[in-house]
Structure formats: structure tokens, C-alpha cells
Design a protein around this motif. Structure first.
Motif, PDB file in Angstrom:
ATOM      1  N   LEU A 187       0.827  -1.207   0.000  1.00 42.97           N
ATOM      2  CA  LEU A 187       0.000   0.000   0.000  1.00 42.97           C
ATOM      3  C   LEU A 187       0.862   1.258   0.000  1.00 42.97           C
ATOM      4  CD1 LEU A 187      -2.828  -1.067   2.500  1.00 42.97           C
ATOM      5  CD2 LEU A 187      -2.920  -0.992   0.001  1.00 42.97           C
ATOM      6  N   LEU A 188       2.030   1.175   0.639  1.00 42.23           N
ATOM      7  CA  LEU A 188       2.941   2.319   0.641  1.00 42.23           C
ATOM      8  C   LEU A 188       3.578   2.513  -0.730  1.00 42.23           C
ATOM      9  CD1 LEU A 188       4.703   1.829   4.111  1.00 42.23           C
ATOM     10  CD2 LEU A 188       3.011   3.564   3.499  1.00 42.23           C
ATOM     11  N   ARG A 189       3.796   1.405  -1.470  1.00 39.78           N
ATOM     12  CA  ARG A 189       4.390   1.516  -2.814  1.00 39.78           C
ATOM     13  C   ARG A 189       3.400   2.118  -3.806  1.00 39.78           C
ATOM     14  NH1 ARG A 189       6.267  -3.759  -1.525  1.00 39.78           N
ATOM     15  NH2 ARG A 189       4.650  -4.700  -2.837  1.00 39.78           N
ATOM     16  N   ARG A 190       2.133   1.857  -3.612  1.00 36.10           N
ATOM     17  CA  ARG A 190       1.051   2.412  -4.437  1.00 36.10           C
ATOM     18  C   ARG A 190       1.234   2.100  -5.921  1.00 36.10           C
ATOM     19  NH1 ARG A 190      -0.552   8.370  -2.348  1.00 36.10           N
ATOM     20  NH2 ARG A 190      -2.326   7.819  -3.675  1.00 36.10           N
ATOM     21  N   ARG A 191       1.484   0.829  -6.213  1.00 31.97           N
ATOM     22  CA  ARG A 191       1.613   0.391  -7.602  1.00 31.97           C
ATOM     23  C   ARG A 191       0.302  -0.239  -8.059  1.00 31.97           C
ATOM     24  NH1 ARG A 191       7.469  -2.743  -7.942  1.00 31.97           N
ATOM     25  NH2 ARG A 191       8.802  -0.942  -7.453  1.00 31.97           N
ATOM     26  N   LEU A 192      -0.154   0.181  -9.215  1.00 30.84           N
ATOM     27  CA  LEU A 192      -1.406  -0.326  -9.737  1.00 30.84           C
ATOM     28  C   LEU A 192      -1.353  -1.839  -9.955  1.00 30.84           C
ATOM     29  CD1 LEU A 192      -4.251   0.431 -10.764  1.00 30.84           C
ATOM     30  CD2 LEU A 192      -3.241   0.728 -13.039  1.00 30.84           C
ATOM     31  N   GLU A 193      -0.194  -2.348 -10.416  1.00 34.45           N
ATOM     32  CA  GLU A 193      -0.088  -3.775 -10.706  1.00 34.45           C
ATOM     33  C   GLU A 193      -0.103  -4.647  -9.452  1.00 34.45           C
ATOM     34  OE1 GLU A 193       4.255  -2.224 -11.136  1.00 34.45           O
ATOM     35  OE2 GLU A 193       2.201  -1.435 -11.224  1.00 34.45           O
ATOM     36  N   ASP A 194       0.021  -4.030  -8.283  1.00 38.81           N
ATOM     37  CA  ASP A 194       0.015  -4.795  -7.033  1.00 38.81           C
ATOM     38  C   ASP A 194      -1.395  -5.099  -6.530  1.00 38.81           C
ATOM     39  OD1 ASP A 194       2.732  -4.916  -6.916  1.00 38.81           O
ATOM     40  OD2 ASP A 194       2.977  -3.308  -5.442  1.00 38.81           O
ATOM     41  N   ARG A 195      -2.400  -4.441  -7.088  1.00 37.08           N
ATOM     42  CA  ARG A 195      -3.743  -4.545  -6.515  1.00 37.08           C
ATOM     43  C   ARG A 195      -4.304  -5.961  -6.560  1.00 37.08           C
ATOM     44  NH1 ARG A 195      -6.951   0.933  -8.600  1.00 37.08           N
ATOM     45  NH2 ARG A 195      -5.668   2.420  -7.427  1.00 37.08           N
ATOM     46  N   ALA A 196      -4.118  -6.645  -7.674  1.00 41.08           N
ATOM     47  CA  ALA A 196      -4.651  -7.999  -7.802  1.00 41.08           C
ATOM     48  C   ALA A 196      -3.984  -8.942  -6.807  1.00 41.08           C
ATOM     49  CB  ALA A 196      -4.474  -8.507  -9.224  1.00 41.08           C
ATOM     50  N   VAL A 197      -2.687  -8.760  -6.608  1.00 40.06           N
ATOM     51  CA  VAL A 197      -1.964  -9.615  -5.667  1.00 40.06           C
ATOM     52  C   VAL A 197      -2.401  -9.315  -4.234  1.00 40.06           C
ATOM     53  CG1 VAL A 197       0.316 -10.294  -4.830  1.00 40.06           C
ATOM     54  CG2 VAL A 197      -0.023  -9.760  -7.243  1.00 40.06           C
ATOM     55  N   THR A 198      -2.603  -8.039  -3.937  1.00 41.39           N
ATOM     56  CA  THR A 198      -3.091  -7.680  -2.605  1.00 41.39           C
ATOM     57  C   THR A 198      -4.439  -8.335  -2.335  1.00 41.39           C
ATOM     58  OG1 THR A 198      -1.909  -5.562  -2.556  1.00 41.39           O
ATOM     59  CG2 THR A 198      -3.859  -5.762  -1.154  1.00 41.39           C
ATOM     60  N   GLN A 199      -5.305  -8.320  -3.328  1.00 39.02           N
ATOM     61  CA  GLN A 199      -6.603  -8.965  -3.176  1.00 39.02           C
ATOM     62  C   GLN A 199      -6.440 -10.475  -2.937  1.00 39.02           C
ATOM     63  OE1 GLN A 199      -9.243  -8.285  -6.457  1.00 39.02           O
ATOM     64  NE2 GLN A 199     -10.950  -9.375  -5.531  1.00 39.02           N
ATOM     65  N   GLU A 200      -5.505 -11.098  -3.675  1.00 34.67           N
ATOM     66  CA  GLU A 200      -5.285 -12.538  -3.485  1.00 34.67           C
ATOM     67  C   GLU A 200      -4.718 -12.823  -2.094  1.00 34.67           C
ATOM     68  OE1 GLU A 200      -3.623 -16.362  -5.975  1.00 34.67           O
ATOM     69  OE2 GLU A 200      -2.879 -14.364  -6.499  1.00 34.67           O
ATOM     70  N   LEU A 201      -3.796 -11.988  -1.630  1.00 34.66           N
ATOM     71  CA  LEU A 201      -3.224 -12.193  -0.307  1.00 34.66           C
ATOM     72  C   LEU A 201      -4.287 -12.030   0.788  1.00 34.66           C
ATOM     73  CD1 LEU A 201       0.248 -10.438  -0.557  1.00 34.66           C
ATOM     74  CD2 LEU A 201      -0.250 -12.877  -0.519  1.00 34.66           C
ATOM     75  N   ARG A 202      -5.191 -11.097   0.600  1.00 31.87           N
ATOM     76  CA  ARG A 202      -6.281 -10.965   1.565  1.00 31.87           C
ATOM     77  C   ARG A 202      -7.149 -12.221   1.561  1.00 31.87           C
ATOM     78  NH1 ARG A 202      -7.319  -4.647   0.016  1.00 31.87           N
ATOM     79  NH2 ARG A 202      -6.066  -3.741   1.719  1.00 31.87           N
ATOM     80  N   GLY A 203      -7.315 -12.818   0.374  1.00 34.41           N
ATOM     81  CA  GLY A 203      -8.042 -14.079   0.297  1.00 34.41           C
ATOM     82  C   GLY A 203      -7.306 -15.182   1.050  1.00 34.41           C
ATOM     83  N   PHE A 204      -5.976 -15.207   0.932  1.00 36.49           N
ATOM     84  CA  PHE A 204      -5.178 -16.180   1.686  1.00 36.49           C
ATOM     85  C   PHE A 204      -5.396 -15.985   3.186  1.00 36.49           C
ATOM     86  CE2 PHE A 204      -1.511 -16.875  -1.605  1.00 36.49           C
ATOM     87  CZ  PHE A 204      -2.420 -17.429  -2.482  1.00 36.49           C
ATOM     88  N   ALA A 205      -5.366 -14.715   3.626  1.00 36.01           N
ATOM     89  CA  ALA A 205      -5.537 -14.428   5.053  1.00 36.01           C
ATOM     90  C   ALA A 205      -6.904 -14.892   5.550  1.00 36.01           C
ATOM     91  CB  ALA A 205      -5.342 -12.940   5.316  1.00 36.01           C
ATOM     92  N   HIS A 206      -7.944 -14.656   4.760  1.00 36.54           N
ATOM     93  CA  HIS A 206      -9.285 -15.104   5.147  1.00 36.54           C
ATOM     94  C   HIS A 206      -9.350 -16.628   5.211  1.00 36.54           C
ATOM     95  CE1 HIS A 206     -11.019 -11.069   3.495  1.00 36.54           C
ATOM     96  NE2 HIS A 206     -10.617 -10.954   4.752  1.00 36.54           N
ATOM     97  N   ALA A 207      -8.687 -17.286   4.263  1.00 43.16           N
ATOM     98  CA  ALA A 207      -8.659 -18.757   4.272  1.00 43.16           C
ATOM     99  C   ALA A 207      -7.940 -19.258   5.523  1.00 43.16           C
ATOM    100  CB  ALA A 207      -7.972 -19.272   3.013  1.00 43.16           C
ATOM    101  N   TYR A 208      -6.876 -18.576   5.925  1.00 46.33           N
ATOM    102  CA  TYR A 208      -6.168 -18.956   7.149  1.00 46.33           C
ATOM    103  C   TYR A 208      -7.069 -18.799   8.370  1.00 46.33           C
ATOM    104  CZ  TYR A 208      -1.485 -19.368   5.066  1.00 46.33           C
ATOM    105  OH  TYR A 208      -0.384 -19.773   4.348  1.00 46.33           O
TER     106      TYR A 208
END
Length: 317
Positions: free
Chosen positions: A260-281
Motif C-alpha cells: 500500500l505504501l508503494r502504491r503500484r497499480l499492478e500490485d492490486r490484484a496480488v493484494t486482493q489474493e493475499l487478503r483471500g489467503f488471510a481469510h482462508a487462514y
């Protein structure tokens, strides 16, 4: 010529993403690597098929197909098509670096549990030894290796001979390749077949789901199915998985914060996937707080359970 020499210069050019890692390796480095499950489609080879990389070419014969089939029968998974199912590290592709790469470009865990996959580089455990020269020819042309000069054709005075005459000539490379294949076979026994069966209906029997696997790439999903498979074998395994989950939730939080500090547009999809990983955990933590049904992983005998516990703790390589 099918001879290639290889000398790693530790330049870090091929360390441009997290490596494939066995489950014990992920457990050991739980605070550095986010774990995921990577699923790839492996093409079936046929007698007479021509494989070509640049000027290097091989026409597959019955011995080649038997070697491919032997690898598939021990390391891969078949249901119509053939698939690889591996645990590996996961991070933002935009970083273009392994999480273990230090600021000076060197591996921070080289002497402290470096994954066996890294020792195998630049070979491929899913390719028969007699055809590894094609792997080297391909990687010698890839962007990851261009300018590195670590892979060279023919015998060289300044680099150990790696492959020649359809054989792996370097003893260290042979040993690393054998250990990686052994680890993959062990993973298949401990959790792979159980996970494959659990995903059969929703993934492997669904053409729409399989279409998500990119050609030449991997479908990455949460590692939770693996954790549930091994956690069901004993109370100790369950606790090891819970400890791993807590570390992963914290690591994912830190990585998202940095993204979020880097604010790269291409990171958004990965951030969403990582949040999905966290919810699965989080869901897995709730499930592990209840009684899990027994799964057929090796055997229910105490010796087998102790073996799995030792494996997770890294005692077996």
C-alpha cells in the motif's frame, strides 16, 4: 553438442521470484516466505515428438517416454491430463526478487536452510536426466540468465561440466536433483494425494476451473488444503499448522502494508489474493479448533505419525 557447463556467480539474476519449497522448508521460513499451492499442467509426451530449443533438438524415443512416465508416476498427478502440485513461496511479482535476497544481492539464507530447489537450479526435476541439456539451452536464452554467463555450452576451464552425453556429470547437481525429487515424492505421500482428491471435483473435474491455469504457468491458491491434510494426522501436527498460520497471517499483513505504501497499480490484484489467503487462514484456524475427520495420509500407526511430525519439523529432507 549437448554438453553444458555451469558455474554460479551468485549474481542473483535468477533469484527474481520466490522458489518452489517443500512444506518443511516453508515451515522453517514461515516469517519470510508466504506459502501457496501452485498447480501446473504438464504436457504428455509422445514417441516421435520433436523437442527443440534453438539449435538443440531431441526426437523422443520409447526410453524417453518411459523416463517421463516414471517421473509422472512418482511426482505428478494424473486425471486425464497430468498436473504438478507443489508448495512454493509467493510474493508481489512487481518486486522481481526472492524474499530471501539481501540488499547486497546475496542470498540471506544460503547457509541457513536454503531450499533444495535453489541447489537444483538450473536443472528441472520434472525432466529426465537425458534431456536436461534442453532445459539448460532454454534457460540460457531466458531473460533471467541473459548476461549472467553462468550457463555455457561445452566444456569450460572456468566452469564445472554439468551435462554431457545425456547424463548429469556434476556430482553435486546429481545429489541436489535426487534430493528434490525425493522431497517431491515425500510430499506426494504426506499430503499430495489427499489434496489432489480434495480438489478433484472443484478443479480437476471442471474444465472452467482448469482454464484458469495459464499455459506454461501455475494457478496459485491458498495452501490451506495442505495444512488441513497434515493437521488431521496428530495433535502435534495440528499445533505446528496453527503456529504456521499465525506467522503467515502476520507476514501477509506486513507485506500488504508495504504494498500500500508503494502504491503500484499492478500490485492490486496480488493484494486482493493475499487478503483471500488471510481469510482462508482464519477459516482454517476456526476449523482446526474443532475435531477434524481423519484423512488417509500414510497410516494411522504411531510410527507413521511420528514420521510426518519429524518431516514437518525438517528432520527428513
Amino acid at each position: 553438442m549437448n554438453a553444458f557447463s555451469f558455474a554460479c556467480t551468485a549474481c542473483g539474476k535468477c533469484c527474481n521470484s520466490p522458489p518452489a519449497m517443500a512444506l518443511p522448508e516453508l515451515f522453517r521460513h514461515r516469517d519470510r516466505f508466504i506459502g501457496c499451492l501452485a498447480i501446473g499442467r504438464v504436457p504428455r509426451r509422445r514417441v516421435g515428438e520433436r523437442l527443440r530449443v534453438g539449435r538443440h533438438e531431441a526426437v523422443l524415443d520409447e526410453a524417453d517416454i518411459a523416463a517421463f512416465d516414471s517421473i509422472a508416476n512418482t511426482l505428478l498427478y494424473r486425471t486425464g491430463d497430468t498436473f504438478s502440485i507443489m508448495t512454493q513461496g509467493y510474493d508481489y511479482p512487481s518486486l522481481a526478487r526472492c524474499p530471501a535476497l539481501a540488499d547486497d544481492g546475496r542470498c540471506a539464507i544460503h547457509l541457513n536452510g536454503k531450499p533444495v530447489t535453489c541447489e537444483v537450479v538450473p536443472l528441472d526435476p520434472f525432466v529426465p536426466d537425458a534431456l536436461q541439456h534442453l532445459v539448460l539451452a532454454g534457460r540460457n536464452q531466458s531473460a533471467s540468465y541473459i548476461g549472467a554467463d553462468c550457463i555455457q555450452e561445452g566444456e569450460r576451464a572456468d566452469a564445472p561440466l554439468l551435462t554431457a552425453e545425456g547424463e548429469i556429470k556434476d556430482a553435486n547437481a546429481r545429489d541436489a536433483l535426487a534430493r528434490r525429487r525425493s522431497a517431491l515424492e515425500r510430499e506426494r505421500e504426506v499430503w499430495g494425494r489427499a489434496v489432489f482428491d480434495s480438489l478433484r471435483k472443484d478443479l480437476f473435474a471442471s474444465p472452467a476451473a482448469l482454464a484458469r491455469i495459464p499455459p506454461g504457468g501455475f494457478l496459485t491458491i491458498s495452501i490451506v488444503p495442505v495444512l488441513l491434510a497434515v493437521a488431521s494426522t496428530s495433535a502435534r501436527c495440528r499445533q505446528l499448522c496453527l503456529d504456521y498460520i499465525d506467522s503467515q497471517i502476520a507476514l501477509i499483513g506486513r507485506n500488504i502494508e508495504q504494498a500500500l505504501l508503494r502504491r503500484r497499480l499492478e500490485d492490486r490484484a496480488v493484494t486482493q489474493e493475499l487478503r483471500g489467503f488471510a481469510h482462508a487462514y482464519q477459516r482454517a484456524k476456526a476449523l482446526l479448533g474443532t475435531t477434524l475427520p481423519a484423512m488417509e495420509v500414510e497410516s494411522s500407526a504411531p510410527s507413521s505419525l511420528s514420521s510426518i511430525e519429524a518431516y514437518l519439523c525438517g528432520a527428513h529432507r
